[in-house]
Design a protein around this motif. Structure first.
Motif, PDB file in Angstrom:
ATOM      1  N   GLU A 108      64.661  -0.355  39.986  1.00  0.00           N
ATOM      2  CA  GLU A 108      63.359  -0.812  40.452  1.00  0.00           C
ATOM      3  C   GLU A 108      63.267  -2.336  40.385  1.00  0.00           C
ATOM      4  O   GLU A 108      63.595  -2.939  39.366  1.00  0.00           O
ATOM      5  N   GLY A 109      62.862  -2.944  41.483  1.00  0.00           N
ATOM      6  CA  GLY A 109      62.730  -4.392  41.560  1.00  0.00           C
ATOM      7  C   GLY A 109      63.903  -5.066  42.258  1.00  0.00           C
ATOM      8  O   GLY A 109      63.803  -6.217  42.663  1.00  0.00           O
ATOM      9  N   VAL A 110      65.031  -4.357  42.391  1.00  0.00           N
ATOM     10  CA  VAL A 110      66.190  -4.920  43.094  1.00  0.00           C
ATOM     11  C   VAL A 110      66.030  -4.632  44.582  1.00  0.00           C
ATOM     12  O   VAL A 110      65.894  -3.487  44.997  1.00  0.00           O
ATOM     13  N   LEU A 111      66.027  -5.682  45.375  1.00  0.00           N
ATOM     14  CA  LEU A 111      65.896  -5.537  46.822  1.00  0.00           C
ATOM     15  C   LEU A 111      67.265  -5.510  47.499  1.00  0.00           C
ATOM     16  O   LEU A 111      67.453  -4.820  48.496  1.00  0.00           O
ATOM     17  N   SER A 112      68.207  -6.276  46.945  1.00  0.00           N
ATOM     18  CA  SER A 112      69.511  -6.399  47.578  1.00  0.00           C
ATOM     19  C   SER A 112      70.529  -6.929  46.587  1.00  0.00           C
ATOM     20  O   SER A 112      70.189  -7.731  45.713  1.00  0.00           O
ATOM     21  N   TYR A 113      71.773  -6.460  46.716  1.00  0.00           N
ATOM     22  CA  TYR A 113      72.892  -7.041  45.961  1.00  0.00           C
ATOM     23  C   TYR A 113      74.083  -7.050  46.908  1.00  0.00           C
ATOM     24  O   TYR A 113      74.736  -6.042  47.115  1.00  0.00           O
ATOM     25  N   ASN A 114      74.301  -8.193  47.530  1.00  0.00           N
ATOM     26  CA  ASN A 114      75.369  -8.334  48.519  1.00  0.00           C
ATOM     27  C   ASN A 114      76.605  -8.912  47.868  1.00  0.00           C
ATOM     28  O   ASN A 114      76.547  -9.993  47.279  1.00  0.00           O
ATOM     29  N   VAL A 115      77.716  -8.193  48.019  1.00  0.00           N
ATOM     30  CA  VAL A 115      78.976  -8.613  47.422  1.00  0.00           C
ATOM     31  C   VAL A 115      80.052  -8.638  48.511  1.00  0.00           C
ATOM     32  O   VAL A 115      80.260  -7.648  49.214  1.00  0.00           O
TER      33      VAL A 115
END
Length: 123
Positions: A108-115
């Motif tokens: 919850e609260g994470v919109l995106s994690y681009n790796v």
């Protein structure tokens, strides 16, 4: 391209792949975007650190806090992962890092994690 040069390249790539195959720790770096207006960043990082295998999660902010949008707060996050939870169940390799990335996205609260795949490396 000379044959010796080609042999050297192939040998280096094979050694790199073989060494990585027996790795039990990886590091992954990417752009994390969170909504800190909805949920404090401290709680989000606590949840990320509680995921199985994650031993360290460190963060750098690419710009000053005052310049950031609190609904799309940007951070560069590096996660170090110990493969023990997966080794015990049958295997751990680079492909598990995508599963970890997806688990981070469910917090919850994470919109995106681009790796970028180039930013995943064995330790």
């Amino acid at each position: 391209m000379k044959l010796n040069h080609l042999r050297t390249l192939v040998k280096e790539e094979l050694n790199k792949k073989l060494n990585e195959e027996y790795q039990d720790k990886f590091k992954m770096t990417g752009m994390l975007i969170t909504n800190i207006k909805r949920r404090p960043q401290k709680e989000i990082f606590s949840d990320i650190r509680s995921l199985p295998g994650i031993t360290i999660a460190s963060v750098k902010e690419p710009m000053d806090y005052s310049e950031q949008n609190t609904e799309k707060f940007q951070s560069i996050m590096t996660v170090k992962v110990d493969g023990y939870p997966w080794i015990a169940k049958g295997g751990f390799d680079r492909t598990k890092m995508e599963d970890i990335r997806k688990a981070i996205l469910k917090i919850e609260g994470v919109l995106s994690y681009n790796v970028n795949p180039d930013n995943i490396s064995p330790l």
